[in-house]
Scaffold this motif. Structure first.
Motif, short mmCIF file in Angstrom:
data_model
loop_
_atom_site.label_atom_id
_atom_site.label_comp_id
_atom_site.label_asym_id
_atom_site.label_seq_id
_atom_site.Cartn_x
_atom_site.Cartn_y
_atom_site.Cartn_z
N ARG A 47 14.52 3.37 -1.69
CA ARG A 47 13.54 3.94 -0.78
C ARG A 47 13.40 3.13 0.51
N SER A 48 13.57 1.80 0.42
CA SER A 48 13.32 0.90 1.55
C SER A 48 14.18 1.25 2.75
N TYR A 49 15.36 1.79 2.50
CA TYR A 49 16.32 2.10 3.56
C TYR A 49 15.75 3.10 4.57
N TRP A 50 14.76 3.91 4.15
CA TRP A 50 14.21 4.95 5.00
C TRP A 50 12.98 4.50 5.79
N ALA A 51 12.63 3.24 5.74
CA ALA A 51 11.34 2.80 6.26
C ALA A 51 11.11 3.18 7.72
N LEU A 52 12.10 3.00 8.58
CA LEU A 52 11.92 3.30 10.00
C LEU A 52 11.67 4.78 10.22
N VAL A 53 12.47 5.61 9.58
CA VAL A 53 12.36 7.05 9.78
C VAL A 53 11.07 7.58 9.15
N GLN A 54 10.78 7.14 7.92
CA GLN A 54 9.61 7.64 7.20
C GLN A 54 8.33 7.39 7.98
N ARG A 55 8.17 6.17 8.49
CA ARG A 55 6.92 5.83 9.17
C ARG A 55 6.74 6.66 10.45
N ALA A 56 7.85 6.91 11.16
CA ALA A 56 7.75 7.71 12.38
C ALA A 56 7.44 9.17 12.06
N VAL A 57 8.09 9.72 11.03
CA VAL A 57 7.86 11.11 10.65
C VAL A 57 6.43 11.31 10.15
N ALA A 58 5.84 10.25 9.57
CA ALA A 58 4.47 10.36 9.04
C ALA A 58 3.45 10.68 10.11
N GLY A 59 3.81 10.54 11.38
CA GLY A 59 2.91 10.97 12.44
C GLY A 59 2.79 12.48 12.52
N SER A 60 3.74 13.19 11.89
CA SER A 60 3.75 14.66 11.94
C SER A 60 3.54 15.32 10.59
N ALA A 61 3.83 14.62 9.50
CA ALA A 61 3.80 15.26 8.18
C ALA A 61 3.66 14.22 7.08
N ARG A 62 3.26 14.66 5.93
CA ARG A 62 3.31 13.82 4.73
C ARG A 62 4.77 13.42 4.52
N ALA A 63 5.02 12.13 4.27
CA ALA A 63 6.39 11.61 4.21
C ALA A 63 6.55 10.76 2.96
N VAL A 64 7.52 11.13 2.11
CA VAL A 64 7.68 10.52 0.79
C VAL A 64 9.09 9.95 0.63
N VAL A 65 9.16 8.72 0.16
CA VAL A 65 10.44 8.10 -0.21
C VAL A 65 10.37 7.74 -1.69
N TYR A 66 11.51 7.68 -2.35
CA TYR A 66 11.49 7.33 -3.77
C TYR A 66 12.79 6.64 -4.16
N ASP A 67 12.76 6.04 -5.36
CA ASP A 67 13.94 5.40 -5.93
C ASP A 67 14.50 6.28 -7.03
N ARG A 68 15.78 6.58 -6.96
CA ARG A 68 16.41 7.27 -8.09
C ARG A 68 16.42 6.34 -9.31
N SER A 69 16.61 6.91 -10.48
CA SER A 69 16.66 6.10 -11.71
C SER A 69 17.69 4.99 -11.57
N GLY A 70 17.28 3.77 -11.91
CA GLY A 70 18.18 2.63 -11.86
C GLY A 70 18.22 1.94 -10.51
N LEU A 71 17.45 2.44 -9.56
CA LEU A 71 17.38 1.83 -8.24
C LEU A 71 15.94 1.41 -7.94
N GLY A 72 15.78 0.38 -7.12
CA GLY A 72 14.45 -0.05 -6.72
C GLY A 72 13.56 -0.32 -7.91
N ARG A 73 12.42 0.38 -7.97
CA ARG A 73 11.45 0.17 -9.04
C ARG A 73 11.43 1.29 -10.07
N SER A 74 12.43 2.16 -10.02
CA SER A 74 12.56 3.20 -11.05
C SER A 74 13.45 2.67 -12.17
N ALA A 75 13.02 2.90 -13.40
CA ALA A 75 13.77 2.39 -14.55
C ALA A 75 15.14 3.06 -14.64
#
Length: 297
Positions: A47-75
């Motif tokens: 999810r961290s890879y999207w930080a720049l884009v996500q934060r900017a888009v959040a000015g216009s819409a709800r913006a969600v990032v996530y980790d697929r299974s086995g990545l980041g904090r997803s089991a």
């Protein structure tokens, strides 16, 4: 008072077989409404890879990032199998958790086929797709034996570097572009042995998954589809490969009655960090929101 994370508030969503997916969200403008934007990464991309884009888009819409299974904090996925259909089902389960939609799905690289398949499963809740330098089955080059050999070599090298705890050094340019908290998360989570194993599990099925897409392309109807193609040299990608990849992007756009092809003039393959503004602009174009905000660290 603790400062809010640049990627918003954490949460978890449960898949149909009981796995928990970790996500973070910005609620968007006060009052809500409109579409929710959900970001899908490429192979082994958290999810961290999207930080720049996500934060900017959040000015216009709800913006969600996530980790697929086995990545980041997803089991990890206990099945050990990560075919494309399973990735798309997981994304669909996340969307179920987030609400009825509508959704704009933004997928980078291998995330492109993931969001196409998830959108085709329930097109009525999808307001648009932004495919960012996506992997596409129309690219003949992806079926060459040399590509499979390169993938295997890359996996072996990645695993060695992960064991030595130096894998992240190859991605210093990526993490340097991110907000400090997202960069710290990515350095801690994205370059581990477990993350590389997940990459290998997803990569093992790439050719079979691409052939399945050729045989039965996801039906997207009149969902708006924007494809962003990189144009700058990418390490390990020849000029011939870039030409073939971008031709497949042009083909994908022609398959949609509401297709749009955009060239990222300043970006290599890592568009979300090398030219994030173009992803923001094209996402907001589908949202019908005014563009013009630049991502900031």
């Amino acid at each position: 008072m603790q400062r809010q994370h640049s990627q918003g508030t954490p949460g978890t969503a449960r898949t149909r077989d009981g796995r928990e997916l970790f996500f973070m969200e910005h609620p968007g403008p006060a009052g809500g409404g409109g579409a929710t934007v959900v970001f899908e990464g490429g192979l082994a991309s958290p999810r961290s890879y999207w930080a720049l884009v996500q934060r900017a888009v959040a000015g216009s819409a709800r913006a969600v990032v996530y980790d697929r299974s086995g990545l980041g904090r997803s089991a990890p996925d206990p099945s050990g199998r990560r075919p494309l259909a399973r990735l798309a089902d997981d994304l669909g389960d996340l969307l179920d958790h987030l609400g009825p939609g509508p959704f704009v799905l933004v997928g980078h690289s291998w995330g492109g086929p993931v969001v196409r398949l998830a959108a085709a499963a329930r097109p009525g809740r999808i307001a648009g797709l932004v495919l960012v330098d996506p992997t596409d089955e129309a690219c003949d080059l992806l079926f060459e034996p040399a590509i499979r050999s390169l993938e295997k070599t890359r996996y072996r090298i990645s695993m060695v570097l992960a064991h030595l705890k130096v894998f992240g050094l190859l991605f210093r340019k990526v993490t340097a572009a991110l907000p400090p908290d997202a960069a710290a998360d990515m350095r801690a989570e994205a370059f581990t042995v477990g993350a590389v194993r997940t990459m290998g599990a997803e990569q093992a099925r790439v050719e079979a998954d691409l052939r399945a897409l050729l045989a039965q392309p996801p039906r997207l109807g009149d969902i708006p589809v924007t494809v962003i193609s990189a144009t700058r040299p990418t390490p390990g990608m020849s000029a011939r490969a870039r030409e073939s990849v971008n031709a497949s992007h042009a083909y994908r756009v022609r398959q949609s009655p509401r297709g749009r092809h955009v060239l990222a003039r300043q970006a290599d393959h890592m568009v979300p960090t090398t030219e994030p503004a173009i992803v923001v602009t094209e996402t907001e174009h589908l949202l019908g929101a005014p563009a013009g905000r630049s991502p900031e660290r």
